[in-house]
Enzyme design. Structure first.
Site, PDB file in Angstrom:
ATOM      1  N   SER A   1       0.944  -1.437   0.068  1.00 56.04           N
ATOM      2  CA  SER A   1      -0.074  -0.032   0.001  1.00 56.04           C
ATOM      3  C   SER A   1       0.954   1.392   0.001  1.00 56.04           C
ATOM      4  O   SER A   1       1.725   1.448  -0.957  1.00 56.04           O
ATOM      5  CB  SER A   1      -0.992  -0.015   1.053  1.00 56.04           C
ATOM      6  OG  SER A   1      -1.950   1.068   1.172  1.00 56.04           O
TER       7      SER A   1
ATOM      8  N   ASP B   1     -10.147  -3.662  -4.983  1.00 56.19           N
ATOM      9  CA  ASP B   1      -9.024  -2.530  -4.345  1.00 56.19           C
ATOM     10  C   ASP B   1      -9.098  -1.346  -5.132  1.00 56.19           C
ATOM     11  O   ASP B   1      -8.733  -1.382  -6.475  1.00 56.19           O
ATOM     12  CB  ASP B   1      -7.713  -3.136  -4.216  1.00 56.19           C
ATOM     13  CG  ASP B   1      -6.877  -2.262  -3.665  1.00 56.19           C
ATOM     14  OD1 ASP B   1      -7.170  -0.951  -3.188  1.00 56.19           O
ATOM     15  OD2 ASP B   1      -5.710  -2.640  -3.458  1.00 56.19           O
TER      16      ASP B   1
ATOM     17  N   HIS C   1      -7.917  -4.904  -0.632  1.00 58.92           N
ATOM     18  CA  HIS C   1      -6.591  -4.259  -0.212  1.00 58.92           C
ATOM     19  C   HIS C   1      -6.440  -4.942   1.318  1.00 58.92           C
ATOM     20  O   HIS C   1      -7.285  -5.112   2.035  1.00 58.92           O
ATOM     21  CB  HIS C   1      -6.892  -2.727   0.015  1.00 58.92           C
ATOM     22  CG  HIS C   1      -5.854  -2.072   0.281  1.00 58.92           C
ATOM     23  ND1 HIS C   1      -4.956  -1.581  -0.815  1.00 58.92           N
ATOM     24  CD2 HIS C   1      -5.354  -1.376   1.549  1.00 58.92           C
ATOM     25  CE1 HIS C   1      -4.189  -0.921  -0.408  1.00 58.92           C
ATOM     26  NE2 HIS C   1      -4.193  -0.773   0.929  1.00 58.92           N
TER      27      HIS C   1
END
Length: 311
Positions: free
Chosen positions: A160, A255, A285
């Site tokens: 991320s 995501d 995610h």
């Protein structure tokens, strides 16, 4: 592919706690400092693997001391060297939040994993967290022999926001003739601060990461809207992506960041960089952090292990 019921349950449980963008800054700091032990941590994040050795240290960067945690899967010398940057939108996350996933990565790759506790926004805005990460990579490369690792097999990795930092570190190392980075592994990376890819519209209220949350995190990290177009903030927007380390990019179907990860893989390939790209159907995610709820988490860790070993 539809969302697994386990992910729907995970999302429902995670919604029982207040989202980060609704917290005060002191409350965010308190959450960041929390230790993640006990039954709840086991239930959400999986078991805590035992390794040969886990050591907390500090390294020195231009902004002061940076805590790092070293994960040794084996007592053998000359291990491959992974420098890992945790996710959390540049605002949350710590050595503790990613302790279990770093243990699994170390075991799967048989590499020394150096997890970096970089400074967080909004207390420290762009580019300071990135500079912490770059300085930690320089420290790891310089001290690899003392750490029991091989600087010639240096890999940057992150998930991320950590994937954003890993990609930006690779760009900085190229531009500033920094440490030789052998590979980059980007796990559902945030690489486009404009938030304009189609998946941002397609998955506005996706489990675990909503569009509202993404906007909040980005705005806490930036000093001004101009930062969004800086290549070190948005690696996808870099004019030149040539001469970068080969990359393994992983994304999740449900995501908001999915499409920008795929676009980054495509741009790297067009620039002549060898890329392995893998999208995980039905996943969301942060799915690597939740092996009890996300069926592909174990497979994704194994794929990372295979990639690192082959490299």
């Amino acid at each position: 592919m539809q969302l697994d019921w386990n992910i729907q349950l995970l999302d429902w449980l995670m919604q029982r706690r207040k989202p980060t963008h609704q917290l005060s800054l002191p409350a965010i700091q308190q959450r960041n400092a929390a230790k993640l032990n006990g039954l709840l941590a086991w239930y959400f994040l999986g078991e805590k693997l035992s390794l040969s050795r886990v050591v907390d240290r500090t390294c020195t960067g231009r902004h002061g001391s940076i805590p790092v945690r070293l994960y040794y899967p084996s007592p053998e010398p000359n291990l491959p060297l992974i420098v890992f940057f945790h996710g959390g939108g540049w605002v949350t996350g710590s050595l503790e939040t990613h302790d279990r996933v770093c243990r699994r990565i170390a075991q799967a790759t048989m590499a020394l994993v150096v997890s970096v506790d970089y400074r967080l926004a909004p207390w420290h805005k762009f580019p300071l967290p990135l500079e912490d990460c770059y300085d930690a990579v320089q420290w790891a490369a310089t001290n690899a022999a003392e750490l029991g690792a091989d600087a010639d097999r240096l890999i940057v990795m992150g998930d991320s926001a950590g994937g954003n930092l890993a990609a930006a570190v690779a760009l900085m190392a190229r531009d500033q003739s920094g440490p030789k980075i052998h590979r980059q592994v980007l796990i559902y990376p945030a690489v486009d601060g404009t938030l304009s890819s189609p998946s941002h519209q397609r998955y506005t209220d996706a489990p675990l990461l909503s569009r509202t949350g993404i906007h909040y995190f980005r705005d806490q990290y930036q000093r001004s809207p101009q930062d969004i177009h800086n290549a070190y903030f948005s690696p996808l927007l870099a004019d030149d992506l040539s001469h970068l380390p080969p990359a393994f990019i992983l994304t999740a179907e449900y995501d908001p960041l999915r499409d920008e990860g795929e676009q980054f893989a495509q741009r790297l390939t067009a620039a002549g960089v060898p890329v392995r790209y893998q999208d995980y159907p039905g996943m969301v995610h942060a799915f690597l952090n939740f092996p009890r709820h996300c069926s592909a988490a174990t497979a994704a860790i194994a794929a990372i292990g295979e990639y690192v070993k082959a490299a």
